[in-house]
Enzyme design. Structure first.
Site, PDB file in Angstrom:
ATOM      1  CB  VAL A 173      -0.966  -0.014   1.218  1.00 29.14           C
ATOM      2  CG1 VAL A 173      -1.664   1.330   1.376  1.00 29.14           C
ATOM      3  CG2 VAL A 173      -1.994  -1.120   1.053  1.00 29.14           C
TER       4      VAL A 173
ATOM      5  CG  ASP B 222       9.904  -0.097   5.072  1.00 35.00           C
ATOM      6  OD1 ASP B 222       8.769  -0.281   4.608  1.00 35.00           O
ATOM      7  OD2 ASP B 222      10.466  -0.911   5.844  1.00 35.00           O
TER       8      ASP B 222
ATOM      9  CG  LEU C 115      -4.273  -0.572  -3.057  1.00 40.43           C
ATOM     10  CD1 LEU C 115      -3.694  -1.959  -3.185  1.00 40.43           C
ATOM     11  CD2 LEU C 115      -3.161   0.462  -3.077  1.00 40.43           C
TER      12      LEU C 115
ATOM     13  CE  LYS D 167      -9.385  -2.006   3.520  1.00 36.85           C
ATOM     14  NZ  LYS D 167      -8.603  -1.869   2.337  1.00 36.85           N
TER      15      LYS D 167
ATOM     16  CG  ASN E  34     -11.685  -5.239   2.255  1.00 36.61           C
ATOM     17  OD1 ASN E  34     -11.933  -4.728   1.171  1.00 36.61           O
ATOM     18  ND2 ASN E  34     -10.465  -5.344   2.726  1.00 36.61           N
TER      19      ASN E  34
ATOM     20  CG  LEU F 156     -22.055 -11.953  -7.909  1.00 36.01           C
ATOM     21  CD1 LEU F 156     -23.364 -11.718  -8.652  1.00 36.01           C
ATOM     22  CD2 LEU F 156     -22.344 -12.610  -6.553  1.00 36.01           C
TER      23      LEU F 156
ATOM     24  N   GLY G 104      -8.795 -15.467  -0.804  1.00 38.36           N
ATOM     25  CA  GLY G 104      -7.587 -15.542   0.029  1.00 38.36           C
ATOM     26  C   GLY G 104      -6.942 -14.171   0.027  1.00 38.36           C
TER      27      GLY G 104
ATOM     28  CB  CYS H  97      -7.174  -7.613   2.077  1.00 37.82           C
ATOM     29  SG  CYS H  97      -5.728  -6.707   1.530  1.00 37.82           S
TER      30      CYS H  97
ATOM     31  CE  LYS I 283      -4.580  -7.560   7.374  1.00 37.68           C
ATOM     32  NZ  LYS I 283      -4.670  -6.213   7.911  1.00 37.68           N
TER      33      LYS I 283
HETATM   34  C1  UGA Z   1      -9.246  -6.540  -1.627  1.00 37.68           C
HETATM   35  C2  UGA Z   1     -10.353  -5.534  -2.041  1.00 37.68           C
HETATM   36  O1  UGA Z   1     -10.917  -5.940  -3.289  1.00 37.68           O
HETATM   37  C3  UGA Z   1      -9.770  -4.132  -2.165  1.00 37.68           C
HETATM   38  O2  UGA Z   1     -10.812  -3.207  -2.461  1.00 37.68           O
HETATM   39  C4  UGA Z   1      -9.114  -3.737  -0.818  1.00 37.68           C
HETATM   40  O3  UGA Z   1      -8.520  -2.454  -0.889  1.00 37.68           O
HETATM   41  C5  UGA Z   1      -8.038  -4.764  -0.495  1.00 37.68           C
HETATM   42  O4  UGA Z   1      -8.639  -6.086  -0.409  1.00 37.68           O
HETATM   43  C6  UGA Z   1      -7.401  -4.376   0.803  1.00 37.68           C
HETATM   44  O5  UGA Z   1      -8.071  -4.436   1.838  1.00 37.68           O
HETATM   45  O6  UGA Z   1      -6.260  -3.899   0.821  1.00 37.68           O
HETATM   46  P1  UGA Z   1      -7.278  -7.835  -2.912  1.00 37.68           P
HETATM   47  O7  UGA Z   1      -7.159  -8.646  -1.652  1.00 37.68           O
HETATM   48  O8  UGA Z   1      -6.052  -7.270  -3.512  1.00 37.68           O
HETATM   49  O9  UGA Z   1      -8.284  -6.595  -2.682  1.00 37.68           O
HETATM   50  O10 UGA Z   1      -7.924  -8.771  -4.036  1.00 37.68           O
HETATM   51  P2  UGA Z   1      -9.383  -9.060  -4.601  1.00 37.68           P
HETATM   52  O11 UGA Z   1      -9.393  -8.776  -6.050  1.00 37.68           O
HETATM   53  O12 UGA Z   1     -10.437  -8.429  -3.796  1.00 37.68           O
HETATM   54  O13 UGA Z   1      -9.464 -10.655  -4.406  1.00 37.68           O
HETATM   55  C7  UGA Z   1      -9.468 -11.238  -3.115  1.00 37.68           C
HETATM   56  C8  UGA Z   1      -9.703 -12.723  -3.212  1.00 37.68           C
HETATM   57  O14 UGA Z   1     -11.036 -13.000  -3.625  1.00 37.68           O
HETATM   58  C9  UGA Z   1      -8.812 -13.460  -4.207  1.00 37.68           C
HETATM   59  O15 UGA Z   1      -8.377 -14.668  -3.624  1.00 37.68           O
HETATM   60  C10 UGA Z   1      -9.713 -13.730  -5.391  1.00 37.68           C
HETATM   61  O16 UGA Z   1      -9.336 -14.887  -6.082  1.00 37.68           O
HETATM   62  C11 UGA Z   1     -11.051 -13.925  -4.704  1.00 37.68           C
HETATM   63  N1  UGA Z   1     -12.230 -13.612  -5.554  1.00 37.68           N
HETATM   64  C12 UGA Z   1     -12.448 -12.350  -5.995  1.00 37.68           C
HETATM   65  C13 UGA Z   1     -13.146 -14.613  -5.833  1.00 37.68           C
HETATM   66  O17 UGA Z   1     -12.985 -15.790  -5.434  1.00 37.68           O
HETATM   67  N2  UGA Z   1     -14.252 -14.303  -6.590  1.00 37.68           N
HETATM   68  C14 UGA Z   1     -14.482 -13.051  -7.041  1.00 37.68           C
HETATM   69  O18 UGA Z   1     -15.529 -12.841  -7.708  1.00 37.68           O
HETATM   70  C15 UGA Z   1     -13.560 -12.046  -6.741  1.00 37.68           C
END
Ligand code: UGA
Length: 435
Positions: free
Chosen positions: A11, A30, A152, A203, A207, A249, A256, A259, A262
């Site tokens: 981030v 850092d 993000l 936030k 999530n 969806l 996983g 984010c 947790k």
């Molecule tokens: C997520 C949120 O989407 C961001 O908006 C947020 O800022 C971020 O966490 C954070 O808290 O910093 P991220 O963890 O990078 O972002 O990735 P995502 O694209 O949300 O995917 C998360 C997980 O869900 C992945 O394992 C992905 O494979 C899974 N996923 C996502 C699904 O199984 N199905 C979906 O339709 C979308």
């Protein structure tokens, strides 16, 4: 504006680079000298599309600097962002020791009015604690604390930051709010001004809602498997309703990453602590865990015993377009296959170096390309939604495999194509006959 980012991880670094890109003078801090050395040498410690180029050009333009010296960083910035890790405690609550440490460390260096911004994901009421801590260590310091959560996604972080859906600013003073609006002016995004507690809650609630959407469709996928319906069509059908929307969806092996798991646990913990348990989120977690178990059960039903079976696994990162393997369901799957005695041959386009550093690497074969992973395999499992896997040469894949069985854990491949190529194709929630 002069901005400081404390913590140069996913981030912090990406946010710093994007702030510099729009013209701010940014100093990234850092406490890991190795990381700062790497950055000063022009290398980027993480893979994130577009980030390396952006860092290089802004360093060259003199708008992006790196240091290990926190007081130097605090003196530099009118606005100081805290973007340090907030890891989970064993009970799911958040360990805020890094945030507390930064609050203590920056206090003596506050030599003029500063806006101290919490960008890390934290439980509601953390802002209050940061303000109290600074006051305790620097009673005369002139500052305001602001909550400015980050939305993000890894893999598209630069794009998300440069074109955000919204900017949430939680502040209790007009002066701090005005400074924050100036920081974000160049991004031309809608700004939602709130109090600090609401911004912090937004936030966790955002999530959790996204994770809920994923678990919802995954629960539907189980019903599709049991009833012979196709979850892809169901998702299409419900997603066309603008009130629901098609995004998040996508049924699969579950969510996983660093984010969702947790943050959902943290939201459950803080709601318990506040005396208003959010039990719906416990079900979201249960469905997520169940998704992998159900998949493994189906794999066992096909192969009977997994011991001594060669299984090819495509994808190790927690999602596409990243080298991040934190809380990766693909890795959980590999661990479980190995525990049952399967011989795993795995490939990931970006995460190989990170996986090589794990003890698990000793127990599996990591291959140079996806086709090599299929050598002698009795099943191929697609575990991460990398788009290039859908474009693989499946004639070659079939040649290499001992038996042409594909388990698509991300519904990435086209069932008709796979069947016409002679594969036995199994996916998530796709029980409908394929014509
Ligand atoms: C997520 C949120 O989407 C961001 O908006 C947020 O800022 C971020 O966490 C954070 O808290 O910093 P991220 O963890 O990078 O972002 O990735 P995502 O694209 O949300 O995917 C998360 C997980 O869900 C992945 O394992 C992905 O494979 C899974 N996923 C996502 C699904 O199984 N199905 C979906 O339709 C979308």
């Amino acid at each position: 504006m002069k901005l400081t980012i404390i913590g140069s991880g996913y981030v912090g670094l990406t946010t710093g680079a994007c702030f510099a890109e729009v013209g701010h003078e940014v100093m990234c801090v850092d406490n890991d000298p190795k990381k700062i050395e790497t950055l000063l040498a022009g290398d980027i410690p993480i893979y994130e599309p577009g980030l390396a180029e952006m860092v290089t050009s802004n360093v060259a333009a003199g708008r992006l600097k790196f240091t290990t010296d926190t007081p130097e960083g605090v003196r530099h910035g009118d606005v100081v962002f805290i973007a340090v890790p907030t890891p989970p405690n064993p009970d799911g609550s958040v360990d805020l020791k890094f945030i507390e440490k930064v609050a203590r460390e920056i206090s003596p260096a506050i030599d003029s009015y500063k806006v101290i911004v919490d960008k890390s994901t934290v439980p509601v009421k953390t802002g209050e604690k940061v303000a109290e801590t600074i006051k305790r260590y620097a009673p005369d310091a002139d500052f305001d604390v602001v909550s400015n959560p980050e939305f993000l996604r890894e893999g598209s972080a630069v794009e998300d930051l440069m074109k955000p859906d919204r900017i949430v600013i939680g502040a209790n003073s007009d002066r701090a709010m005005a400074a924050m609006q100036k920081v974000y002016e160049p991004f031309h995004a809608p700004v939602l001004a709130t109090d600090i507690a609401s911004a912090e809650l937004i936030k966790h609630a955002a999530n959790s809602f996204l994770a809920l959407k994923i678990s919802y469709i995954n629960a539907v996928s189980a019903i599709c498997e049991a009833s012979g319906a196709d979850v892809e069509l169901v998702a299409e059908g419900i997603g066309m309703d603008k009130r629901i929307g098609r995004q998040f969806l996508n049924a699969g092996l579950g969510y996983g990453g660093s984010c969702f798991p947790k943050d959902i646990a943290a939201f459950i913990a803080i709601s318990d602590e506040l005396g208003v348990p959010f039990t719906l989120l416990k079900e979201v977690e249960r469905i997520n865990a169940d998704q992998l178990e159900r998949f493994l059960k189906r794999l066992r039903e096909k192969l009977w015993v997994l011991e001594e079976k060669k299984i090819a696994v495509w994808g190790l990162a927690f999602k596409q377009n990243t080298d991040d393997i934190r809380c990766s369901v693909a890795l959980d799957l590999v661990e479980k296959l190995v525990a049952e005695g399967a011989e795993v041959r795995a490939y990931d386009p970006k995460a190989m170096d990170r996986v090589r550093a794990l003890p698990l690497a000793e127990k599996i074969t990591l291959t140079d390309d996806p086709i090599a992973a299929c050598e002698g395999a009795e099943a191929l499992v697609v575990a991460t939604e990398w788009p290039q896997f859908a474009r693989a040469d499946f004639a070659k894949v079939k040649e290499k495999m001992l038996s042409p069985l594909v388990f698509d854990g991300r519904n990435l491949l086209d069932p008709k194509t796979m069947i016409s190529l002679g594969f036995e194709y199994q996916a998530i929630g796709r029980g409908a006959p394929i014509n």
